[in-house]
Motif scaffolding. Structure first.
Motif, PDB file in Angstrom:
ATOM      1  N   SER A 336       0.844  -1.200   0.000  1.00  0.00           N
ATOM      2  CA  SER A 336       0.000   0.000   0.000  1.00  0.00           C
ATOM      3  C   SER A 336       0.871   1.239   0.000  1.00  0.00           C
ATOM      4  N   VAL A 337       0.364   2.307  -0.607  1.00  0.00           N
ATOM      5  CA  VAL A 337       1.103   3.574  -0.634  1.00  0.00           C
ATOM      6  C   VAL A 337       0.149   4.744  -0.766  1.00  0.00           C
ATOM      7  N   GLY A 338       0.631   5.907  -0.409  1.00  0.00           N
ATOM      8  CA  GLY A 338      -0.102   7.136  -0.727  1.00  0.00           C
ATOM      9  C   GLY A 338      -0.565   7.927   0.465  1.00  0.00           C
ATOM     10  N   GLU A 339      -0.874   7.234   1.537  1.00  0.00           N
ATOM     11  CA  GLU A 339      -1.328   7.893   2.758  1.00  0.00           C
ATOM     12  C   GLU A 339      -0.913   6.977   3.902  1.00  0.00           C
ATOM     13  N   PRO A 340      -1.078   7.482   5.146  1.00  0.00           N
ATOM     14  CA  PRO A 340      -0.747   6.600   6.258  1.00  0.00           C
ATOM     15  C   PRO A 340      -1.592   5.330   6.233  1.00  0.00           C
ATOM     16  N   LEU A 341      -0.955   4.205   6.448  1.00  0.00           N
ATOM     17  CA  LEU A 341      -1.694   2.940   6.563  1.00  0.00           C
ATOM     18  C   LEU A 341      -1.691   2.583   8.048  1.00  0.00           C
ATOM     19  N   LEU A 358       1.645  -4.487   3.437  1.00  0.00           N
ATOM     20  CA  LEU A 358       2.948  -3.846   3.631  1.00  0.00           C
ATOM     21  C   LEU A 358       2.921  -2.413   3.106  1.00  0.00           C
ATOM     22  N   ASP A 359       3.098  -1.492   4.035  1.00  0.00           N
ATOM     23  CA  ASP A 359       3.067  -0.073   3.687  1.00  0.00           C
ATOM     24  C   ASP A 359       4.403   0.344   3.088  1.00  0.00           C
ATOM     25  N   ASN A 360       4.348   1.261   2.126  1.00  0.00           N
ATOM     26  CA  ASN A 360       5.589   1.915   1.694  1.00  0.00           C
ATOM     27  C   ASN A 360       5.340   3.375   1.410  1.00  0.00           C
ATOM     28  N   TRP A 361       6.418   4.114   1.389  1.00  0.00           N
ATOM     29  CA  TRP A 361       6.336   5.584   1.288  1.00  0.00           C
ATOM     30  C   TRP A 361       7.169   6.088   0.121  1.00  0.00           C
ATOM     31  N   TRP A 362       6.617   7.015  -0.612  1.00  0.00           N
ATOM     32  CA  TRP A 362       7.380   7.799  -1.579  1.00  0.00           C
ATOM     33  C   TRP A 362       6.521   8.932  -2.060  1.00  0.00           C
ATOM     34  N   GLN A 363       7.014   9.715  -2.984  1.00  0.00           N
ATOM     35  CA  GLN A 363       6.241  10.849  -3.495  1.00  0.00           C
ATOM     36  C   GLN A 363       6.649  11.153  -4.929  1.00  0.00           C
ATOM     37  N   THR A 364       5.865  12.014  -5.580  1.00  0.00           N
ATOM     38  CA  THR A 364       6.102  12.333  -6.988  1.00  0.00           C
ATOM     39  C   THR A 364       7.577  12.658  -7.235  1.00  0.00           C
ATOM     40  N   GLU A 365       8.147  13.478  -6.381  1.00  0.00           N
ATOM     41  CA  GLU A 365       9.524  13.928  -6.600  1.00  0.00           C
ATOM     42  C   GLU A 365      10.544  12.799  -6.499  1.00  0.00           C
ATOM     43  N   GLY A 447       9.117  17.483   2.747  1.00  0.00           N
ATOM     44  CA  GLY A 447       7.898  18.207   3.152  1.00  0.00           C
ATOM     45  C   GLY A 447       7.057  17.396   4.129  1.00  0.00           C
ATOM     46  N   ASP A 448       7.519  16.210   4.500  1.00  0.00           N
ATOM     47  CA  ASP A 448       6.793  15.378   5.469  1.00  0.00           C
ATOM     48  C   ASP A 448       7.487  15.422   6.828  1.00  0.00           C
ATOM     49  N   LEU A 449       6.702  15.196   7.864  1.00  0.00           N
ATOM     50  CA  LEU A 449       7.260  15.053   9.210  1.00  0.00           C
ATOM     51  C   LEU A 449       7.186  13.576   9.578  1.00  0.00           C
ATOM     52  N   TRP A 459       8.222   6.298  10.932  1.00  0.00           N
ATOM     53  CA  TRP A 459       6.801   6.441  11.258  1.00  0.00           C
ATOM     54  C   TRP A 459       6.337   7.797  10.747  1.00  0.00           C
ATOM     55  N   PHE A 460       5.294   7.801   9.956  1.00  0.00           N
ATOM     56  CA  PHE A 460       4.774   9.038   9.370  1.00  0.00           C
ATOM     57  C   PHE A 460       4.057   9.857  10.435  1.00  0.00           C
ATOM     58  N   VAL A 461       4.308  11.160  10.454  1.00  0.00           N
ATOM     59  CA  VAL A 461       3.623  12.035  11.410  1.00  0.00           C
ATOM     60  C   VAL A 461       2.614  12.936  10.699  1.00  0.00           C
ATOM     61  N   GLY A 462       2.998  13.550   9.597  1.00  0.00           N
ATOM     62  CA  GLY A 462       2.067  14.429   8.873  1.00  0.00           C
ATOM     63  C   GLY A 462       2.832  15.250   7.858  1.00  0.00           C
ATOM     64  N   ARG A 463       2.142  16.115   7.158  1.00  0.00           N
ATOM     65  CA  ARG A 463       2.800  17.025   6.229  1.00  0.00           C
ATOM     66  C   ARG A 463       3.292  18.234   7.020  1.00  0.00           C
ATOM     67  N   ALA A 464       4.390  18.815   6.566  1.00  0.00           N
ATOM     68  CA  ALA A 464       4.874  20.027   7.216  1.00  0.00           C
ATOM     69  C   ALA A 464       4.204  21.255   6.604  1.00  0.00           C
ATOM     70  N   ILE A 468      -3.132  18.953   0.823  1.00  0.00           N
ATOM     71  CA  ILE A 468      -4.246  18.068   1.211  1.00  0.00           C
ATOM     72  C   ILE A 468      -4.087  16.729   0.492  1.00  0.00           C
ATOM     73  N   LYS A 469      -4.367  15.643   1.214  1.00  0.00           N
ATOM     74  CA  LYS A 469      -4.370  14.318   0.590  1.00  0.00           C
ATOM     75  C   LYS A 469      -5.790  13.789   0.626  1.00  0.00           C
ATOM     76  N   THR A 470      -6.436  13.733  -0.510  1.00  0.00           N
ATOM     77  CA  THR A 470      -7.824  13.264  -0.543  1.00  0.00           C
ATOM     78  C   THR A 470      -7.909  12.061  -1.478  1.00  0.00           C
ATOM     79  N   HIS A 473      -4.855  11.469  -3.327  1.00  0.00           N
ATOM     80  CA  HIS A 473      -4.379  12.442  -4.311  1.00  0.00           C
ATOM     81  C   HIS A 473      -4.003  13.748  -3.649  1.00  0.00           C
ATOM     82  N   MET A 474      -2.893  14.304  -4.086  1.00  0.00           N
ATOM     83  CA  MET A 474      -2.437  15.590  -3.572  1.00  0.00           C
ATOM     84  C   MET A 474      -3.292  16.705  -4.153  1.00  0.00           C
ATOM     85  N   VAL A 475      -3.765  17.574  -3.317  1.00  0.00           N
ATOM     86  CA  VAL A 475      -4.480  18.748  -3.811  1.00  0.00           C
ATOM     87  C   VAL A 475      -3.838  19.988  -3.192  1.00  0.00           C
TER      88      VAL A 475
HETATM   89  P1  AMP Z   1       2.323  12.189  -4.161  1.00  0.00           P
HETATM   90  O1  AMP Z   1       3.455  13.065  -4.550  1.00  0.00           O
HETATM   91  O2  AMP Z   1       1.005  12.646  -4.701  1.00  0.00           O
HETATM   92  O3  AMP Z   1       2.607  10.770  -4.446  1.00  0.00           O
HETATM   93  O4  AMP Z   1       2.154  12.312  -2.590  1.00  0.00           O
HETATM   94  C1  AMP Z   1       3.240  12.093  -1.748  1.00  0.00           C
HETATM   95  C2  AMP Z   1       2.847  12.318  -0.322  1.00  0.00           C
HETATM   96  O5  AMP Z   1       1.868  11.356   0.078  1.00  0.00           O
HETATM   97  C3  AMP Z   1       3.993  12.128   0.643  1.00  0.00           C
HETATM   98  O6  AMP Z   1       4.815  13.264   0.718  1.00  0.00           O
HETATM   99  C4  AMP Z   1       3.231  11.851   1.931  1.00  0.00           C
HETATM  100  O7  AMP Z   1       2.755  13.037   2.515  1.00  0.00           O
HETATM  101  C5  AMP Z   1       2.047  11.013   1.444  1.00  0.00           C
HETATM  102  N1  AMP Z   1       2.373   9.574   1.540  1.00  0.00           N
HETATM  103  C6  AMP Z   1       2.795   8.741   0.573  1.00  0.00           C
HETATM  104  N2  AMP Z   1       2.961   7.493   1.048  1.00  0.00           N
HETATM  105  C7  AMP Z   1       2.670   7.531   2.362  1.00  0.00           C
HETATM  106  C8  AMP Z   1       2.668   6.562   3.424  1.00  0.00           C
HETATM  107  N3  AMP Z   1       2.982   5.296   3.206  1.00  0.00           N
HETATM  108  N4  AMP Z   1       2.325   6.989   4.649  1.00  0.00           N
HETATM  109  C9  AMP Z   1       1.980   8.285   4.880  1.00  0.00           C
HETATM  110  N5  AMP Z   1       1.952   9.229   3.924  1.00  0.00           N
HETATM  111  C10 AMP Z   1       2.285   8.867   2.677  1.00  0.00           C
END
Ligand code: AMP
Length: 581
Positions: A336-341, A358-365, A447-449, A459-464, A468-470, A473-475
């Motif tokens: 899973s990806v995209g928001e806190p799981l 299994l959660d994973n984290w990344w972003q567009t950049e 840009g994340d805490l 451990w994800f805390v939030g955006r700095a 918005i994540k809806t 999707h980033m808005v």
């Molecule tokens: P995007 O660039 O649209 O893919 O969004 C990236 C942002 O989504 C990250 O900077 C986080 O704020 C959030 N994000 C992505 N994956 C996770 C995750 N596994 N847990 C918490 N937040 C996440």
């Protein structure tokens, strides 16, 4: 957790057997050696690694793409047929005079033409940029215009509804290729099938420098309009490595990524990574539907499933016990990806499918997965896991001029990544200043805490910031506020993300009305409808409150975080910069 799993496929050893060992001994050169590179040392091209090298191997007749239409019927594309179709599209671009580095956009649902155009564009060394079809005309315009689109591939319906009205504002857009039109409409609006038919199905990929631009993904910022993050062909190393180590692709696997290619996950992992790893990539044209999704897992015998928390929460609410109804023997791994799981979702996976999600984290950049839980590593439910081999993450204290890496476990700070992994974005197009501001010394600011515990788990805390994540999707609030301000009754607008149990956050707008307007239900509905029509359902606010005045700093910046704290009944924090009325 065992490094070997007993599944419907028999005993499978995970690609990454020992995280610590792999992390310590990793080297990118070795990964590069596992890819082919263009023949005669002519460089590295994503599409070559994704298609040609398999089409010229024993995988030629393996299904590369299985497309499931809305009516459940399917169409298969082998690596070999995808090779010819994408070569045709590359020839279409060359015939139209499209040059290296010029931008080809798609705006469509998940149809084969999108995948063919994406990979054909990469073959032609043009830059591919996907747009989310649920965007309204304004977000579409912003992206086509900032990205200087030369070619747009879209459907007749989307062209009529969202693009036609924009044409006189888009001087650099030369060609629109309509996927479901048999004849050319005029000299600029052309039939995709006809061009494909007329083009040759052999194409020799020109020399491609690994640093040549390949992909453009728009992402939202808190200030200003969307930012175009540019990625290069070298990113394919990351797609390959994460496909191997996080998604644990094995020969013969069937993979399903539920993300739309309009967002980065749907491109990096809904198109590129599975093909580079030579597995079968399932694409569903339809949107979320619990019964449909479980049936796809069963019928397509999906082995690896990559989805998102919003979808998982929806499934959790349905109270279906899928293993009582469906044969999910083939399913080996869920990511899973995209928001806190949240921990409950991880454990729900264990209870419902017999494996933790299994959660994973990344972003567009970042262009690819950066922090992950791996099938062979102990899962701490609620944690994003550990950094990928070949990358380095840290928690830092940041001021306007300094960066201080925090070594103390458990302390919250900014999540930063050490520069120069292969899929790191190379620019925000037309915005060098903004790009530079993302880096200090050798560190990139996400840009994340987050926090890092004593065992090295993040451990994800939030955006700095106020992004918005809806529904995953980033808005960007600014983009929404700018459109709201175009409504005749709106004097000022501020937009926040309001927590929602299913979709993460909903977009909520606070509006100051112009003199002479009253905040009644009719005005409210009118503004909501206006925003929806201009921005599309994915971006428009779902809730509006009228307010006398927006809280602002003395320098005039809207204090969105204060609006949010007030909305949620939370402490207001430091309001020393608040302008007193
Ligand atoms: P995007 O660039 O649209 O893919 O969004 C990236 C942002 O989504 C990250 O900077 C986080 O704020 C959030 N994000 C992505 N994956 C996770 C995750 N596994 N847990 C918490 N937040 C996440």
């Amino acid at each position: 957790m065992a490094a070997e799993l007993l599944t419907g496929q028999g005993v499978i050893a995970n690609n990454l057997q020992n995280y610590d060992l792999c992390y310590r001994s990793f080297n990118w050169q070795q990964e590069r050696g596992e890819l082919n590179g263009l023949p005669e040392n002519k460089g590295l091209n994503i599409a070559y690694e994704a298609i040609e090298r398999h089409a010229n191997s024993e995988l030629a007749n393996t299904i590369a793409l299985r497309w499931i239409r809305k009516d459940h019927t399917t169409q298969d594309f082998s690596y070999s047929s995808l090779q010819h179709l994408t070569s045709r599209f590359a020839n279409v671009l060359v015939n139209l005079g499209i040059k290296r580095g010029e931008k080809v956009f798609t705006l469509s649902g998940r149809i084969p033409e999108l995948y063919i155009a994406a990979l054909g564009t990469l073959k032609a060394t043009a830059v591919y940029c996907p747009l989310f079809p649920v965007f309204g005309p304004e977000p579409v315009f912003q992206r086509l215009s900032r990205g200087e689109a030369k070619v747009l591939v879209t459907t007749r319906a989307l062209f009529e509804k969202k693009v036609k009205q924009l044409l006189n504002r888009l001087p650099s857009l030369q060609y629109i290729l309509i996927t479901d039109e048999e004849a050319h409409i005029d000299k600029n609006v052309l039939s995709f099938p006809r061009l494909m038919e007329e083009a040759g199905d052999e194409f020799s990929i020109p020399p491609t420098d690994p640093e040549d631009a390949a992909l453009l993904h728009f992402t939202s910022g808190t200030t200003g309009m969307p930012k175009g993050a540019l990625h290069v062909h070298n990113a394919v190393l990351m797609h390959y490595m994460t496909g191997k180590n996080v998604l644990d692709f094995h020969k013969g696997d069937v993979f399903w990524c539920t993300a739309d290619p309009g967002w980065v996950t749907g491109t990096s992992y809904g198109i590129i990574a599975p093909l580079v790893c030579g597995v079968t990539n399932v694409v569903d044209e339809e949107e979320f539907d619990a019964v449909r999704w479980y049936s796809i897992l069963e019928k397509q015998q999906v082995n690896v499933w990559y989805t998102a928390p919003t979808a998982i929460r929806r499934l959790m609410r349905m109270n279906i016990k899928p293993r009582d109804i469906y044969n999910l023997q083939s399913l080996r791994l869920i990511c899973s990806v995209g928001e806190p799981l949240h921990a409950e979702a991880v454990m729900w996976g264990e209870k419902t499918f017999g494996m933790p999600i299994l959660d994973n984290w990344w972003q567009t950049e970042t262009g690819g997965i950066m922090i992950a839980n791996y099938p062979s590593m102990k899962v701490k439910p609620g944690s994003m896991g550990k950094p990928l081999p070949g990358t380095e993450a840290a928690i830092a204290e940041i001021t306007d001029t300094t960066i201080n890496i925090i070594t103390e476990p458990g302390k919250q700070g900014h999540l930063v990544l050490k520069k120069d992994w292969p899929s790191m974005f190379r620019a925000y197009i037309h915005d060098e200043d903004r790009y530079k501001k993302c880096f200090r010394n050798e560190w990139y600011f996400t840009g994340d805490l987050a926090r890092k515990d004593a065992d090295g788990y993040y451990w994800f805390v939030g955006r700095a910031d106020d992004i918005i994540k809806t529904s995953g999707h980033m808005v960007g609030p600014f983009e929404v506020e700018s459109t709201l301000m175009e409504h005749v009754a709106v004097a000022e607008a501020a937009v926040i993300g309001k927590p929602d149990p299913v979709i993460g956050e909903i977009v909520k707008a606070f509006i100051v009305l112009k003199h002479g307007f009253t905040g009644n239900e009719k005005v409210q509905l009118d503004i909501l409808a206006f925003a929806r029509q201009k921005l599309g359902a994915a971006v428009a606010p779902k809730e509006i409150s009228f307010i006398e005045e927006l809280p602002k700093t003395r320098s005039g910046k809207i204090l969105r975080r204060l609006l949010k704290a007030r909305e949620l009944g939370l402490p207001e924090g430091d309001i020393s910069t608040l302008e007193k009325s």
